[in-house]
Motif scaffolding. Structure first.
Motif, PDB file in Angstrom:
ATOM      1  N   SER A  64     -14.724 -41.824  44.289  1.00  0.00           N
ATOM      2  CA  SER A  64     -16.352 -42.334  43.838  1.00  0.00           C
ATOM      3  C   SER A  64     -16.395 -41.864  42.161  1.00  0.00           C
ATOM      4  N   ARG A  65     -15.739 -41.222  42.018  1.00  0.00           N
ATOM      5  CA  ARG A  65     -16.087 -40.608  40.437  1.00  0.00           C
ATOM      6  C   ARG A  65     -15.955 -41.783  39.418  1.00  0.00           C
ATOM      7  N   GLN A  66     -14.287 -42.881  39.274  1.00  0.00           N
ATOM      8  CA  GLN A  66     -14.175 -43.254  38.500  1.00  0.00           C
ATOM      9  C   GLN A  66     -14.720 -44.722  39.342  1.00  0.00           C
ATOM     10  N   ASP A  67     -15.643 -44.785  39.944  1.00  0.00           N
ATOM     11  CA  ASP A  67     -16.755 -46.131  40.832  1.00  0.00           C
ATOM     12  C   ASP A  67     -17.749 -45.768  39.946  1.00  0.00           C
ATOM     13  N   LEU A  68     -18.838 -44.690  40.092  1.00  0.00           N
ATOM     14  CA  LEU A  68     -19.633 -44.053  39.066  1.00  0.00           C
ATOM     15  C   LEU A  68     -20.087 -44.157  37.414  1.00  0.00           C
ATOM     16  N   GLU A  69     -18.185 -44.000  37.171  1.00  0.00           N
ATOM     17  CA  GLU A  69     -18.122 -44.606  35.032  1.00  0.00           C
ATOM     18  C   GLU A  69     -18.337 -45.810  35.429  1.00  0.00           C
ATOM     19  N   ARG A  70     -17.640 -46.416  36.114  1.00  0.00           N
ATOM     20  CA  ARG A  70     -17.447 -48.137  35.801  1.00  0.00           C
ATOM     21  C   ARG A  70     -18.939 -48.611  36.003  1.00  0.00           C
ATOM     22  N   LEU A  71     -19.093 -48.059  37.170  1.00  0.00           N
ATOM     23  CA  LEU A  71     -21.323 -48.758  37.917  1.00  0.00           C
ATOM     24  C   LEU A  71     -22.133 -48.117  35.698  1.00  0.00           C
ATOM     25  N   ALA A  72     -22.027 -46.499  35.586  1.00  0.00           N
ATOM     26  CA  ALA A  72     -22.668 -46.537  33.854  1.00  0.00           C
ATOM     27  C   ALA A  72     -22.307 -46.688  32.986  1.00  0.00           C
ATOM     28  N   ALA A  73     -20.818 -47.725  33.238  1.00  0.00           N
ATOM     29  CA  ALA A  73     -20.418 -48.112  31.997  1.00  0.00           C
ATOM     30  C   ALA A  73     -21.420 -50.046  31.568  1.00  0.00           C
ATOM     31  N   ARG A  74     -21.481 -49.945  32.644  1.00  0.00           N
ATOM     32  CA  ARG A  74     -21.841 -51.327  32.664  1.00  0.00           C
ATOM     33  C   ARG A  74     -23.423 -51.442  33.111  1.00  0.00           C
ATOM     34  N   SER A  75     -24.120 -50.420  33.719  1.00  0.00           N
ATOM     35  CA  SER A  75     -25.275 -50.178  33.656  1.00  0.00           C
ATOM     36  C   SER A  75     -25.374 -50.507  31.382  1.00  0.00           C
ATOM     37  N   MET A  76     -24.678 -49.494  30.756  1.00  0.00           N
ATOM     38  CA  MET A  76     -25.656 -49.080  29.729  1.00  0.00           C
ATOM     39  C   MET A  76     -24.742 -50.306  28.999  1.00  0.00           C
ATOM     40  N   SER A  77     -23.518 -51.185  29.455  1.00  0.00           N
ATOM     41  CA  SER A  77     -23.363 -52.619  28.593  1.00  0.00           C
ATOM     42  C   SER A  77     -24.700 -53.612  29.130  1.00  0.00           C
ATOM     43  N   LEU A  78     -25.104 -53.754  30.227  1.00  0.00           N
ATOM     44  CA  LEU A  78     -26.094 -54.912  31.010  1.00  0.00           C
ATOM     45  C   LEU A  78     -27.396 -54.340  30.243  1.00  0.00           C
ATOM     46  N   ARG A  79     -27.612 -53.405  29.629  1.00  0.00           N
ATOM     47  CA  ARG A  79     -29.137 -52.256  29.032  1.00  0.00           C
ATOM     48  C   ARG A  79     -29.122 -53.009  27.738  1.00  0.00           C
ATOM     49  N   ALA A  80     -27.735 -52.376  26.835  1.00  0.00           N
ATOM     50  CA  ALA A  80     -27.777 -53.247  25.634  1.00  0.00           C
ATOM     51  C   ALA A  80     -27.976 -54.691  25.560  1.00  0.00           C
ATOM     52  N   GLU A  81     -26.727 -55.277  26.022  1.00  0.00           N
ATOM     53  CA  GLU A  81     -27.487 -57.199  26.828  1.00  0.00           C
ATOM     54  C   GLU A  81     -28.693 -57.700  26.620  1.00  0.00           C
ATOM     55  N   TYR A  82     -29.533 -56.689  27.562  1.00  0.00           N
ATOM     56  CA  TYR A  82     -30.821 -57.033  27.594  1.00  0.00           C
ATOM     57  C   TYR A  82     -31.888 -56.541  26.582  1.00  0.00           C
ATOM     58  N   GLU A  83     -31.494 -55.802  26.361  1.00  0.00           N
ATOM     59  CA  GLU A  83     -32.115 -54.882  24.818  1.00  0.00           C
ATOM     60  C   GLU A  83     -32.356 -56.060  23.983  1.00  0.00           C
ATOM     61  N   HIS A  84     -31.415 -56.627  23.467  1.00  0.00           N
ATOM     62  CA  HIS A  84     -30.857 -57.203  22.417  1.00  0.00           C
ATOM     63  C   HIS A  84     -31.380 -58.947  22.816  1.00  0.00           C
TER      64      HIS A  84
END
Length: 114
Positions: A64-84
Motif C-alpha cells: 500500500s505504501r509503495q502504491d501511494l508513493e507511486r501515486l504521489a510521484a505521478r501526481s507531482m509529475s502531472l502537476r509539473a506537466e500541467y503547470e508547464h
C-alpha cells in the motif's frame, strides 16, 4: 495575507489528519483481511496464526505504501506537466492579445489619418 497563511496551515493540518485516518483505516482493513485469510486454516497453532497475520499485514501495508508513493510521484509529475502547459498557454494568449491590440491600434491610426 495572514488569512491565507492560516487557511494554508489549516489545510495542511486537515490533510495530515485525513492522511492519518486513511492510513489507520488501511491498517484495520489489512488486519481484518489477515484474520479472514487465516480463519480457514484450523490446523495452525495460535503463534503460527499470529505470525501469518503479522506477515500478511506487513506485506499489505508495504505494498500500500509503495502504491501511494507511486501515486504521489505521478501526481507531482502531472502537476509539473500541467503547470508547464498552463504557462505556455498563458504566454500564447498574452502574445495573441498583444498582437490583436497592435493590429487594432494600427488600423485605428490608419483610419484616423484618412
Amino acid at each position: 495575507m495572514s488569512g491565507l497563511s492560516e487557511q494554508g496551515a489549516a489545510g495542511e493540518l486537515g490533510n495530515a489528519v485525513e492522511g492519518y485516518l486513511l492510513w489507520q483505516a488501511r491498517i484495520a482493513e489489512a488486519e481484518q483481511r489477515a484474520q479472514d485469510f487465516v480463519e480457514p486454516m484450523q490446523w495452525l497453532t495460535t503463534s503460527q496464526r499470529m505470525e501469518i497475520e503479522c506477515q500478511y499485514v506487513s506485506d499489505t501495508l508495504r505494498r500500500s505504501r509503495q502504491d501511494l508513493e507511486r501515486l504521489a510521484a505521478r501526481s507531482m509529475s502531472l502537476r509539473a506537466e500541467y503547470e508547464h502547459r498552463y504557462r505556455q498557454l498563458r504566454r500564447r494568449c498574452l502574445g495573441l492579445t498583444l498582437t490583436v491590440c497592435a493590429v487594432f491600434t494600427t488600423v485605428a491610426t490608419l483610419l484616423s489619418t484618412l
